[in-house]
Scaffold this active site. Structure first.
Site, PDB file in Angstrom:
ATOM      1  CD  GLU A 278      -2.958  -1.187   2.268  1.00 12.24           C
ATOM      2  OE1 GLU A 278      -2.723  -0.487   3.286  1.00 12.24           O
ATOM      3  OE2 GLU A 278      -3.936  -1.948   2.203  1.00 12.24           O
TER       4      GLU A 278
ATOM      5  CD  GLU B  89      -3.655  -5.802   3.729  1.00 12.57           C
ATOM      6  OE1 GLU B  89      -4.551  -4.975   4.044  1.00 12.57           O
ATOM      7  OE2 GLU B  89      -2.446  -5.618   3.950  1.00 12.57           O
TER       8      GLU B  89
END
Length: 442
Positions: A219, A355
């Protein structure tokens, strides 16, 4: 704000050209960093001899390698946790900093028994990296702890991903994309530390077998979650992520041994599906068909993370539109996953959702069951492996995505675990919320 259209100059570092039985015909002569002005410490492999490693470098083998796992789970908020719960400078990674106990063999065995085939182990390295004068030496005690958890997973029969995690969170730590796009010197400083850490990590695990994968980033974004400088800088920050992915692949391959053939996971900006599909440039890899693409999916976040909305499924699931967000319902999920299928899976490139998940909201269990089953079902139908984000938190409300009680390794929400496994089982439809109370009750 950084000036739009800023140019960052990149100088290539020669790590050596590798020739393998699976060479794809390209010669990668750089890692997208500057020439290192320090020596990376030599690190001996934790295993004294190489384990078994597949050398079938075909796209069919790559897809099979990932898809045979069906579903995975993260052991989140453990080895990725650090000494402050805010994005503060000077934090130190600590396995128990955020309230979870140390990871145990029992926990990994329980995840395998629940049906998962892969475990993603997020690891934060900050506080365990020495200064530049030492070549950014990584603490061997911390490496040994990561290796012990990898061993637990392997003993349980799981494939394993080591993911560099919060070191790049919100651009507030050392792997800082805002700093990297300030100047050539700043870019080189950040990138060279990144190269040093991955070179040591890869060297330490170079004899591990093909059950172990590395994932270079998590991320990476400027603190605005994909809605910041990246939208106005002419592609500079997207380019940095691409070059960091290249640096990662080159560093790992350069350590040799089983890392020549190891599957490596790369991600686009913010690990966002749209930004990945639009801007990710796959690294040049001297070993063909050994790259996996990761994306994350938490849409709509008001439901999955924040618990501001309690219901999900207004397209097909019978939930009232007024009780749901006006985006991120079933049709949107199908469209997003289809983008990954078209861009990568259909081209022979494996994809996993590194995720995904939904927080527990007491009294609204049927929607959580439906969301997770639909996520797994839709991903599976697109040839994508869903990897659930378990953070160990099992209360009701914001960011409580735990499925196991960490202290006992017992299942906290068996109906959600069963829903994920049904979703990847090849079922032809997903039961709507409330249609079968035996599915929804906890």
């Amino acid at each position: 704000m950084k000036a739009a259209g800023k140019t960052v100059f990149f100088i290539f570092l020669f790590f050596g050209i590798m020739f393998t039985a699976c060479a794809d015909g390209t010669q990668d002569t750089g890692s997208s960093g500057s020439a290192l002005d320090f020596t990376v410490p030599a690190v001996s492999p934790v295993l004294s001899s190489p384990e078994s490693m597949s050398t079938d470098c075909t796209s069919a083998a790559a897809l099979a390698y990932m898809q045979e796992t069906n579903a995975g789970i993260n052991i989140g908020n453990s080895l990725d946790a650090y000494s402050s719960d805010t994005y503060a400078a000077g934090s130190t990674a600590s396995e128990t900093a955020w309230g979870n106990p140390e990871i145990t063999q029992e926990l990994l065995t329980a995840t395998a028994r629940a049906g998962f085939g892969i475990v993603r182990i997020p690891v934060t390295w900050m506080g365990h990296i020495d200064s530049k004068s030492t070549g950014y030496k990584v603490d061997k005690t911390y490496l040994a702890r990561v290796a012990r958890v990898v061993e637990y997973a392997h003993t349980a029969g799981l494939k394993v991903v080591i993911n560099m995690h919060h070191d790049g969170s919100n651009s507030e730590h050392w792997l800082n994309i805002n700093k990297a796009d300030d100047s050539t010197a700043s870019y080189n400083e950040v990138t060279n530390e990144y190269i040093a850490v991955w070179t040591q990590t890869a060297s330490y695990f170079k004899n591990h077998g093909d059950y172990l994968m590395f994932e270079g980033l998590n991320e990476i974004q400027d603190g605005r979650w994909g809605w910041g400088v990246n939208r106005q800088d002419g592609g500079v920050q997207y380019g940095i992520v691409n070059k960091w992915n290249q640096a990662f692949v080159t560093a790992v391959r350069g350590t040799g041994g089983n890392n020549t053939y190891r599957y490596l996971v790369v991600a686009g900006y913010d690990t966002d599906i749209d930004l990945t599909v639009a801007n990710l440039v796959l690294p040049s890899d001297p070993t063909a068909h050994r790259l996996i693409v990761s994306a994350h999916y938490y849409s709509p976040y008001e439901y999955t993370l924040e618990a501001q909305k309690h219901c999900w499924g207004s397209d097909y699931g019978g939930a009232s539109a007024s009780d749901c967000t006006n985006y991120g319902q079933e049709k949107s999920m199908e469209q997003q996953f289809a983008k990954l299928k078209t861009a990568y899976v259909d081209r022979g490139i494996p994809v996993y959702l590194g995720e995904c998940g939904a927080t527990y909201q007491k009294g609204y269990e049927k929607y959580r069951r439906y969301y997770m089953e639909y996520t797994a079902f839709t991903a599976h139908n697109c040839g994508i492996v869903p990897v659930y984000w378990d953070n160990g938190a099992t209360s009701s409300g914001k960011e409580n995505e735990g499925l196991f009680y960490r202290s006992t390794a017992q299942q906290a929400f068996p109906k959600i675990l069963q829903a994920v496994m049904r979703g990847v089982s090849g079922e032809t439809s997903v039961a709507i919320p409330g249609s079968d109370t035996t599915l929804d009750a906890e």
